[in-house]
Every structure is written in structure tokens, then in C-alpha cells.
Motif scaffolding. Structure first.
Motif, PDB file in Angstrom:
ATOM      1  N   MET A 286      -9.628  33.312  -1.833  1.00  0.00           N
ATOM      2  CA  MET A 286      -9.163  32.440  -2.878  1.00  0.00           C
ATOM      3  C   MET A 286      -9.597  32.957  -4.094  1.00  0.00           C
ATOM      4  O   MET A 286      -9.008  32.894  -5.149  1.00  0.00           O
ATOM      5  CB  MET A 286      -9.502  31.131  -2.494  1.00  0.00           C
ATOM      6  CG  MET A 286      -8.965  30.011  -3.266  1.00  0.00           C
ATOM      7  SD  MET A 286      -7.364  29.940  -3.137  1.00  0.00           S
ATOM      8  CE  MET A 286      -6.954  28.974  -1.539  1.00  0.00           C
ATOM      9  N   HIS A 287     -10.918  33.388  -4.613  1.00  0.00           N
ATOM     10  CA  HIS A 287     -11.252  33.920  -5.684  1.00  0.00           C
ATOM     11  C   HIS A 287     -10.408  34.941  -6.245  1.00  0.00           C
ATOM     12  O   HIS A 287     -10.159  34.870  -7.406  1.00  0.00           O
ATOM     13  CB  HIS A 287     -12.747  34.446  -5.671  1.00  0.00           C
ATOM     14  CG  HIS A 287     -13.688  33.282  -5.167  1.00  0.00           C
ATOM     15  ND1 HIS A 287     -14.092  33.007  -3.968  1.00  0.00           N
ATOM     16  CD2 HIS A 287     -14.281  32.371  -6.134  1.00  0.00           C
ATOM     17  CE1 HIS A 287     -14.884  32.099  -3.997  1.00  0.00           C
ATOM     18  NE2 HIS A 287     -15.143  32.005  -5.164  1.00  0.00           N
ATOM     19  N   ILE A 288      -9.980  36.181  -5.494  1.00  0.00           N
ATOM     20  CA  ILE A 288      -8.899  36.807  -6.060  1.00  0.00           C
ATOM     21  C   ILE A 288      -7.537  36.317  -6.495  1.00  0.00           C
ATOM     22  O   ILE A 288      -7.268  36.634  -7.567  1.00  0.00           O
ATOM     23  CB  ILE A 288      -8.827  38.236  -4.979  1.00  0.00           C
ATOM     24  CG1 ILE A 288      -9.840  38.975  -4.771  1.00  0.00           C
ATOM     25  CG2 ILE A 288      -7.404  38.837  -5.314  1.00  0.00           C
ATOM     26  CD1 ILE A 288     -10.080  40.212  -5.938  1.00  0.00           C
ATOM     27  N   TYR A 289      -7.222  35.610  -5.826  1.00  0.00           N
ATOM     28  CA  TYR A 289      -5.792  34.669  -6.328  1.00  0.00           C
ATOM     29  C   TYR A 289      -6.186  33.796  -7.479  1.00  0.00           C
ATOM     30  O   TYR A 289      -5.383  34.067  -8.580  1.00  0.00           O
ATOM     31  CB  TYR A 289      -5.541  33.680  -4.913  1.00  0.00           C
ATOM     32  CG  TYR A 289      -4.463  32.912  -4.990  1.00  0.00           C
ATOM     33  CD1 TYR A 289      -3.046  33.497  -5.082  1.00  0.00           C
ATOM     34  CD2 TYR A 289      -4.157  31.592  -5.574  1.00  0.00           C
ATOM     35  CE1 TYR A 289      -1.812  32.759  -5.284  1.00  0.00           C
ATOM     36  CE2 TYR A 289      -3.112  30.873  -5.760  1.00  0.00           C
ATOM     37  CZ  TYR A 289      -1.950  31.358  -5.554  1.00  0.00           C
ATOM     38  OH  TYR A 289      -0.821  30.728  -5.779  1.00  0.00           O
ATOM     39  N   TYR A 290      -6.975  33.065  -7.493  1.00  0.00           N
ATOM     40  CA  TYR A 290      -7.436  32.287  -8.718  1.00  0.00           C
ATOM     41  C   TYR A 290      -7.705  33.464  -9.971  1.00  0.00           C
ATOM     42  O   TYR A 290      -7.334  33.050 -11.169  1.00  0.00           O
ATOM     43  CB  TYR A 290      -8.676  31.234  -8.625  1.00  0.00           C
ATOM     44  CG  TYR A 290      -8.428  30.314  -7.590  1.00  0.00           C
ATOM     45  CD1 TYR A 290      -6.956  29.799  -7.324  1.00  0.00           C
ATOM     46  CD2 TYR A 290      -9.182  29.308  -7.410  1.00  0.00           C
ATOM     47  CE1 TYR A 290      -6.838  28.547  -6.524  1.00  0.00           C
ATOM     48  CE2 TYR A 290      -9.063  28.195  -6.511  1.00  0.00           C
ATOM     49  CZ  TYR A 290      -7.785  27.988  -5.979  1.00  0.00           C
ATOM     50  OH  TYR A 290      -7.490  26.626  -5.386  1.00  0.00           O
ATOM     51  N   PHE A 291      -8.215  34.458  -9.734  1.00  0.00           N
ATOM     52  CA  PHE A 291      -8.614  35.202 -10.811  1.00  0.00           C
ATOM     53  C   PHE A 291      -7.309  35.742 -11.387  1.00  0.00           C
ATOM     54  O   PHE A 291      -7.111  35.972 -12.641  1.00  0.00           O
ATOM     55  CB  PHE A 291      -9.420  36.482 -10.253  1.00  0.00           C
ATOM     56  CG  PHE A 291      -9.698  37.532 -11.216  1.00  0.00           C
ATOM     57  CD1 PHE A 291     -10.833  37.607 -12.092  1.00  0.00           C
ATOM     58  CD2 PHE A 291      -8.828  38.724 -11.285  1.00  0.00           C
ATOM     59  CE1 PHE A 291     -10.792  38.291 -13.030  1.00  0.00           C
ATOM     60  CE2 PHE A 291      -9.065  39.624 -12.286  1.00  0.00           C
ATOM     61  CZ  PHE A 291     -10.245  39.481 -13.307  1.00  0.00           C
TER      62      PHE A 291
END
Length: 156
Positions: free
Chosen positions: A1-6
Motif C-alpha cells: 500500500m505504501h508504494i501505491y500511496y507514494f
């Protein structure tokens, strides 16, 4: 999820990583979850590997990620490339990814290219910097903000 939000909004990444999660109350997120649950119902879903949640896996060495829309196409692609990167770290380097947009009748094949490792590693470094920064990133003031689960937090 962090890569997506980044790849969508650094502020959203920071808020999410600091346990401020408004996603469960957002109608677009709810619609996306229903689409994920109701699509490809014959498939066993949600494989947790390390810190990733793969929507479903087929025997032909293909992982599938189901999305509501292709509005955030680049973030969707980076998310599945990150999954492929993690699987490669476990020695599974001949896996391909498929982005599924069931409501749009679109499927897109995603591969981990040789330069993607470098891009993903740079993004991981930047994600750690953002998460560990005591200062919240600025509002991006973009039209995408209006449908974001964090809209009221950022603008009201």
C-alpha cells in the motif's frame, strides 16, 4: 500500500503510515472492495506474502491485482511491480503480473523490467524518509484530492 500511496500523494502516505486511516469510511474505497470481492469469485483471494496482499494467483505463475478504475494507472502499475519485486526477493523471478479492471473490461500485463529494481529501491528509500519525517508533507492541491478519503482532513 505504501508504494501505491507514494505514487499518488506523499501526504496520504504519511497520514496512513501514522495510523490515520479514513479509508474504511470512503465510498470509493467501499466500492473498490465490493468490486474486488465480487469479481473473479471462483478464485481464492488475498495471499499475504511479507507485507503485500496479492488479490489472487494463477497456476501459470501470474499474480493478479484487481482495481476499480485505471484513474491511477501509474500507481497501480508500480504497486504490482513492487509485488513482483518482493517475489523476486524470495527467488520467484519468472512471475508476471496482471492488472484487472473488471468494470472496464480491461486487463493489463505488467512485468518487472531491469531498471524497475532501481526505481523501486529509490521509492522505498523515499518512503522511509517520508514516514520517519516528523513534518507532514504539504497538501498537493490536485483535483484527485476531492475523492480522497483524507480530503476533509487536508482541506476542511
Amino acid at each position: 500500500m505504501h508504494i501505491y500511496y507514494f505514487n499518488i500523494c506523499k501526504r496520504k502516505l504519511w497520514l496512513f503510515s501514522h495510523n490515520l486511516n479514513f479509508e474504511d469510511e470512503n465510498i470509493d474505497v467501499k466500492i473498490g472492495k465490493v468490486i474486488e470481492e465480487e469479481s473473479y469469485s471462483s478464485q481464492k483471494k488475498n495471499y499475504m506474502i511479507d507485507n503485500i496482499n496479492i488479490d489472487y494467483i494463477k497456476k501459470n505463475k501470474t499474480i493478479h491485482e484487481i482495481k476499480k478504475s485505471n484513474s491511477f494507472e501509474e500507481a497501480n502499475i508500480m504497486q504490482i511491480k513492487y509485488y513482483l519485486y518482493i517475489l523476486k526477493e524470495y527467488g520467484l523471478d519468472d512471475i508476471k503480473g496482471i492488472l484487472e479492471y473488471p468494470k472496464l473490461y480491461i486487463r493489463k500485463e505488467v512485468h518487472l523490467d531491469k531498471n524497475d529494481d532501481i526505481i523501486i529501491e529509490k521509492q522505498i528509500d523515499e518512503i522511509y524518509k517520508i514516514i520517519n519525517d516528523k513534518k507532514i508533507p504539504n497538501v498537493i492541491d490536485n483535483k484527485i484530492c476531492k475523492k480522497c478519503a483524507y480530503y476533509e482532513y487536508c482541506y476542511v
